[in-house]
Scaffold this motif. Structure first.
Motif, PDB file in Angstrom:
ATOM      1  N   VAL A  14       3.918   9.130 -12.836  1.00  0.00           N
ATOM      2  CA  VAL A  14       3.928   8.034 -11.868  1.00  0.00           C
ATOM      3  C   VAL A  14       4.094   6.694 -12.579  1.00  0.00           C
ATOM      4  O   VAL A  14       4.899   5.845 -12.172  1.00  0.00           O
ATOM      5  CB  VAL A  14       2.642   8.051 -11.001  1.00  0.00           C
ATOM      6  CG1 VAL A  14       2.512   6.785 -10.176  1.00  0.00           C
ATOM      7  CG2 VAL A  14       2.625   9.291 -10.113  1.00  0.00           C
ATOM      8  N   VAL A  15       3.360   6.504 -13.663  1.00  0.00           N
ATOM      9  CA  VAL A  15       3.459   5.248 -14.430  1.00  0.00           C
ATOM     10  C   VAL A  15       4.877   5.057 -14.956  1.00  0.00           C
ATOM     11  O   VAL A  15       5.440   3.955 -14.872  1.00  0.00           O
ATOM     12  CB  VAL A  15       2.428   5.229 -15.586  1.00  0.00           C
ATOM     13  CG1 VAL A  15       2.697   4.099 -16.563  1.00  0.00           C
ATOM     14  CG2 VAL A  15       1.014   5.136 -15.033  1.00  0.00           C
ATOM     15  N   MET A  16       5.472   6.133 -15.467  1.00  0.00           N
ATOM     16  CA  MET A  16       6.836   6.033 -15.980  1.00  0.00           C
ATOM     17  C   MET A  16       7.830   5.757 -14.857  1.00  0.00           C
ATOM     18  O   MET A  16       8.783   5.001 -15.032  1.00  0.00           O
ATOM     19  CB  MET A  16       7.219   7.311 -16.730  1.00  0.00           C
ATOM     20  CG  MET A  16       6.465   7.518 -18.036  1.00  0.00           C
ATOM     21  SD  MET A  16       6.817   6.228 -19.245  1.00  0.00           S
ATOM     22  CE  MET A  16       5.181   5.536 -19.473  1.00  0.00           C
ATOM     23  N   ALA A  17       7.612   6.343 -13.687  1.00  0.00           N
ATOM     24  CA  ALA A  17       8.498   6.105 -12.538  1.00  0.00           C
ATOM     25  C   ALA A  17       8.414   4.641 -12.105  1.00  0.00           C
ATOM     26  O   ALA A  17       9.443   4.007 -11.842  1.00  0.00           O
ATOM     27  CB  ALA A  17       8.141   7.034 -11.384  1.00  0.00           C
ATOM     28  N   VAL A  18       7.194   4.119 -12.030  1.00  0.00           N
ATOM     29  CA  VAL A  18       7.006   2.719 -11.628  1.00  0.00           C
ATOM     30  C   VAL A  18       7.677   1.776 -12.624  1.00  0.00           C
ATOM     31  O   VAL A  18       8.255   0.761 -12.235  1.00  0.00           O
ATOM     32  CB  VAL A  18       5.498   2.398 -11.480  1.00  0.00           C
ATOM     33  CG1 VAL A  18       5.256   0.906 -11.354  1.00  0.00           C
ATOM     34  CG2 VAL A  18       4.919   3.152 -10.295  1.00  0.00           C
ATOM     35  N   SER A  19       7.652   2.149 -13.911  1.00  0.00           N
ATOM     36  CA  SER A  19       8.277   1.296 -14.928  1.00  0.00           C
ATOM     37  C   SER A  19       9.787   1.519 -15.031  1.00  0.00           C
ATOM     38  O   SER A  19      10.452   0.843 -15.812  1.00  0.00           O
ATOM     39  CB  SER A  19       7.611   1.521 -16.294  1.00  0.00           C
ATOM     40  OG  SER A  19       7.938   2.807 -16.790  1.00  0.00           O
ATOM     41  N   GLY A  20      10.310   2.483 -14.267  1.00  0.00           N
ATOM     42  CA  GLY A  20      11.744   2.726 -14.268  1.00  0.00           C
ATOM     43  C   GLY A  20      12.238   3.631 -15.384  1.00  0.00           C
ATOM     44  O   GLY A  20      13.441   3.760 -15.584  1.00  0.00           O
ATOM     45  N   ASN A  21      11.336   4.266 -16.096  1.00  0.00           N
ATOM     46  CA  ASN A  21      11.724   5.171 -17.184  1.00  0.00           C
ATOM     47  C   ASN A  21      11.862   6.582 -16.606  1.00  0.00           C
ATOM     48  O   ASN A  21      10.926   7.377 -16.615  1.00  0.00           O
ATOM     49  CB  ASN A  21      10.683   5.130 -18.311  1.00  0.00           C
ATOM     50  CG  ASN A  21      11.111   5.916 -19.522  1.00  0.00           C
ATOM     51  OD1 ASN A  21      11.974   6.796 -19.455  1.00  0.00           O
ATOM     52  ND2 ASN A  21      10.496   5.603 -20.652  1.00  0.00           N
ATOM     53  N   TRP A  22      13.061   6.886 -16.088  1.00  0.00           N
ATOM     54  CA  TRP A  22      13.265   8.145 -15.371  1.00  0.00           C
ATOM     55  C   TRP A  22      13.280   9.346 -16.294  1.00  0.00           C
ATOM     56  O   TRP A  22      12.857  10.432 -15.905  1.00  0.00           O
ATOM     57  CB  TRP A  22      14.525   8.061 -14.518  1.00  0.00           C
ATOM     58  CG  TRP A  22      14.357   6.983 -13.497  1.00  0.00           C
ATOM     59  CD1 TRP A  22      15.004   5.781 -13.451  1.00  0.00           C
ATOM     60  CD2 TRP A  22      13.432   6.972 -12.408  1.00  0.00           C
ATOM     61  NE1 TRP A  22      14.543   5.028 -12.400  1.00  0.00           N
ATOM     62  CE2 TRP A  22      13.575   5.751 -11.734  1.00  0.00           C
ATOM     63  CE3 TRP A  22      12.491   7.883 -11.937  1.00  0.00           C
ATOM     64  CZ2 TRP A  22      12.823   5.410 -10.618  1.00  0.00           C
ATOM     65  CZ3 TRP A  22      11.746   7.556 -10.824  1.00  0.00           C
ATOM     66  CH2 TRP A  22      11.918   6.322 -10.176  1.00  0.00           C
ATOM     67  N   ASP A  23      13.755   9.177 -17.515  1.00  0.00           N
ATOM     68  CA  ASP A  23      13.730  10.282 -18.480  1.00  0.00           C
ATOM     69  C   ASP A  23      12.287  10.721 -18.735  1.00  0.00           C
ATOM     70  O   ASP A  23      11.973  11.902 -18.685  1.00  0.00           O
ATOM     71  CB  ASP A  23      14.403   9.849 -19.793  1.00  0.00           C
ATOM     72  CG  ASP A  23      14.326  10.923 -20.858  1.00  0.00           C
ATOM     73  OD1 ASP A  23      14.761  12.065 -20.586  1.00  0.00           O
ATOM     74  OD2 ASP A  23      13.833  10.617 -21.964  1.00  0.00           O
ATOM     75  N   ALA A  24      11.406   9.760 -18.981  1.00  0.00           N
ATOM     76  CA  ALA A  24       9.989  10.072 -19.221  1.00  0.00           C
ATOM     77  C   ALA A  24       9.331  10.625 -17.963  1.00  0.00           C
ATOM     78  O   ALA A  24       8.491  11.532 -18.038  1.00  0.00           O
ATOM     79  CB  ALA A  24       9.250   8.830 -19.705  1.00  0.00           C
ATOM     80  N   THR A  25       9.721  10.104 -16.793  1.00  0.00           N
ATOM     81  CA  THR A  25       9.176  10.617 -15.528  1.00  0.00           C
ATOM     82  C   THR A  25       9.473  12.103 -15.394  1.00  0.00           C
ATOM     83  O   THR A  25       8.586  12.896 -15.061  1.00  0.00           O
ATOM     84  CB  THR A  25       9.777   9.851 -14.333  1.00  0.00           C
ATOM     85  OG1 THR A  25       9.492   8.463 -14.481  1.00  0.00           O
ATOM     86  CG2 THR A  25       9.236  10.375 -13.019  1.00  0.00           C
ATOM     87  N   ILE A  26      10.708  12.475 -15.669  1.00  0.00           N
ATOM     88  CA  ILE A  26      11.097  13.881 -15.582  1.00  0.00           C
ATOM     89  C   ILE A  26      10.344  14.714 -16.599  1.00  0.00           C
ATOM     90  O   ILE A  26       9.841  15.799 -16.283  1.00  0.00           O
ATOM     91  CB  ILE A  26      12.625  14.027 -15.753  1.00  0.00           C
ATOM     92  CG1 ILE A  26      13.332  13.406 -14.549  1.00  0.00           C
ATOM     93  CG2 ILE A  26      13.021  15.486 -15.941  1.00  0.00           C
ATOM     94  CD1 ILE A  26      14.821  13.235 -14.727  1.00  0.00           C
ATOM     95  N   ARG A  27      10.226  14.220 -17.823  1.00  0.00           N
ATOM     96  CA  ARG A  27       9.502  14.964 -18.867  1.00  0.00           C
ATOM     97  C   ARG A  27       8.052  15.239 -18.451  1.00  0.00           C
ATOM     98  O   ARG A  27       7.576  16.365 -18.571  1.00  0.00           O
ATOM     99  CB  ARG A  27       9.504  14.188 -20.181  1.00  0.00           C
ATOM    100  CG  ARG A  27      10.826  14.154 -20.869  1.00  0.00           C
ATOM    101  CD  ARG A  27      10.737  13.338 -22.135  1.00  0.00           C
ATOM    102  NE  ARG A  27      12.036  13.093 -22.701  1.00  0.00           N
ATOM    103  CZ  ARG A  27      12.297  13.149 -23.987  1.00  0.00           C
ATOM    104  NH1 ARG A  27      11.347  13.422 -24.846  1.00  0.00           N
ATOM    105  NH2 ARG A  27      13.510  12.912 -24.441  1.00  0.00           N
ATOM    106  N   PHE A  28       7.369  14.213 -17.988  1.00  0.00           N
ATOM    107  CA  PHE A  28       5.967  14.396 -17.592  1.00  0.00           C
ATOM    108  C   PHE A  28       5.844  15.272 -16.349  1.00  0.00           C
ATOM    109  O   PHE A  28       4.915  16.064 -16.224  1.00  0.00           O
ATOM    110  CB  PHE A  28       5.265  13.051 -17.395  1.00  0.00           C
ATOM    111  CG  PHE A  28       4.922  12.370 -18.685  1.00  0.00           C
ATOM    112  CD1 PHE A  28       3.973  12.913 -19.542  1.00  0.00           C
ATOM    113  CD2 PHE A  28       5.552  11.192 -19.054  1.00  0.00           C
ATOM    114  CE1 PHE A  28       3.651  12.296 -20.747  1.00  0.00           C
ATOM    115  CE2 PHE A  28       5.240  10.563 -20.252  1.00  0.00           C
ATOM    116  CZ  PHE A  28       4.292  11.120 -21.101  1.00  0.00           C
ATOM    117  N   GLY A  29       6.792  15.148 -15.434  1.00  0.00           N
ATOM    118  CA  GLY A  29       6.782  16.020 -14.261  1.00  0.00           C
ATOM    119  C   GLY A  29       6.980  17.478 -14.637  1.00  0.00           C
ATOM    120  O   GLY A  29       6.290  18.367 -14.126  1.00  0.00           O
ATOM    121  N   VAL A  30       7.892  17.730 -15.558  1.00  0.00           N
ATOM    122  CA  VAL A  30       8.153  19.107 -15.998  1.00  0.00           C
ATOM    123  C   VAL A  30       6.924  19.689 -16.696  1.00  0.00           C
ATOM    124  O   VAL A  30       6.531  20.830 -16.415  1.00  0.00           O
ATOM    125  CB  VAL A  30       9.398  19.171 -16.911  1.00  0.00           C
ATOM    126  CG1 VAL A  30       9.487  20.509 -17.627  1.00  0.00           C
ATOM    127  CG2 VAL A  30      10.663  18.906 -16.099  1.00  0.00           C
TER     128      VAL A  30
END
Length: 185
Positions: A14-30
């Motif tokens: 969520v923090v990465m998504a809010v900051s716009g870092n979609w690569d990290a968002t996907i990594r943490f989601g996975v």
């Protein structure tokens, strides 16, 4: 510990998504999904917890570039992560009845089979990861810093870590040979 790690992975996504870092968002989601899958697969909690923590650390390391900033950090992650993945993979495959259970084997088989299977699973994971690094280096050359020596050392570290994990699985199997158990944690 595993449930906390899942929560940290989700909050990180969520923090990465809010900051716009979609690569990290996907990594943490996975990794959150992987952790939940491990949680539902009868993997003993000490092994599942260690795996979850190492997934979090390695993912944050990639997001924050610790591999470039901390000397030998890459080698340490390649030592610990494939071994923890191998142990979790072994327990998952036992749960699916695809591998023999360390708790229910003859003494001769018990001494070798779990260690061998964990080393094979961990080595395979290390090889697949190195393939991923080579592909990423070709697609985005600045994202990975790999070469022959790095690859060979990473593979050696993964194999050694998997051998240690195999020994830990064997010790766990000898200690808890009364049937499936989930250790508290």
């Amino acid at each position: 510990m595993l449930d906390v790690a899942v929560l940290v992975a989700l909050v990180s996504a969520v923090v990465m998504a809010v900051s716009g870092n979609w690569d990290a968002t996907i990594r943490f989601g996975v990794i959150a999904v992987v952790m939940v899958a491990v949680r539902t697969s009868d993997v003993p909690l000490p092994f599942a917890g260690a795996f979850a923590v190492l997934l979090l650390v390695s993912t944050w390391a990639a997001v924050r570039h610790w591999y470039r900033q901390i000397e030998h950090f890459d080698l340490l992650v390649h030592l610990l992560t494939p071994g923890s993945l191998a142990a979790v993979g072994y327990f998952f495959l036992v749960h699916q009845r695809l591998l023999p259970d360390a708790r229910r084997q003859t003494p001769r088989l018990r001494s070798a089979a779990p260690v061998l299977w964990v080393v094979l699973v961990g080595t395979t994971a290390a090889v697949v990861w190195e393939f991923y690094e080579v592909v990423m280096e070709q697609l985005a050359p600045s994202s990975m810093n790999v070469g022959y020596t790095d690859t060979v050392l990473d593979l050696l570290a993964g194999m050694l870590g998997s051998a240690v994990a195999g020994g830990l699985v064997l010790a766990w199997g000898r200690r808890s040979d009364t049937g499936p158990q989930r250790d508290g944690g």
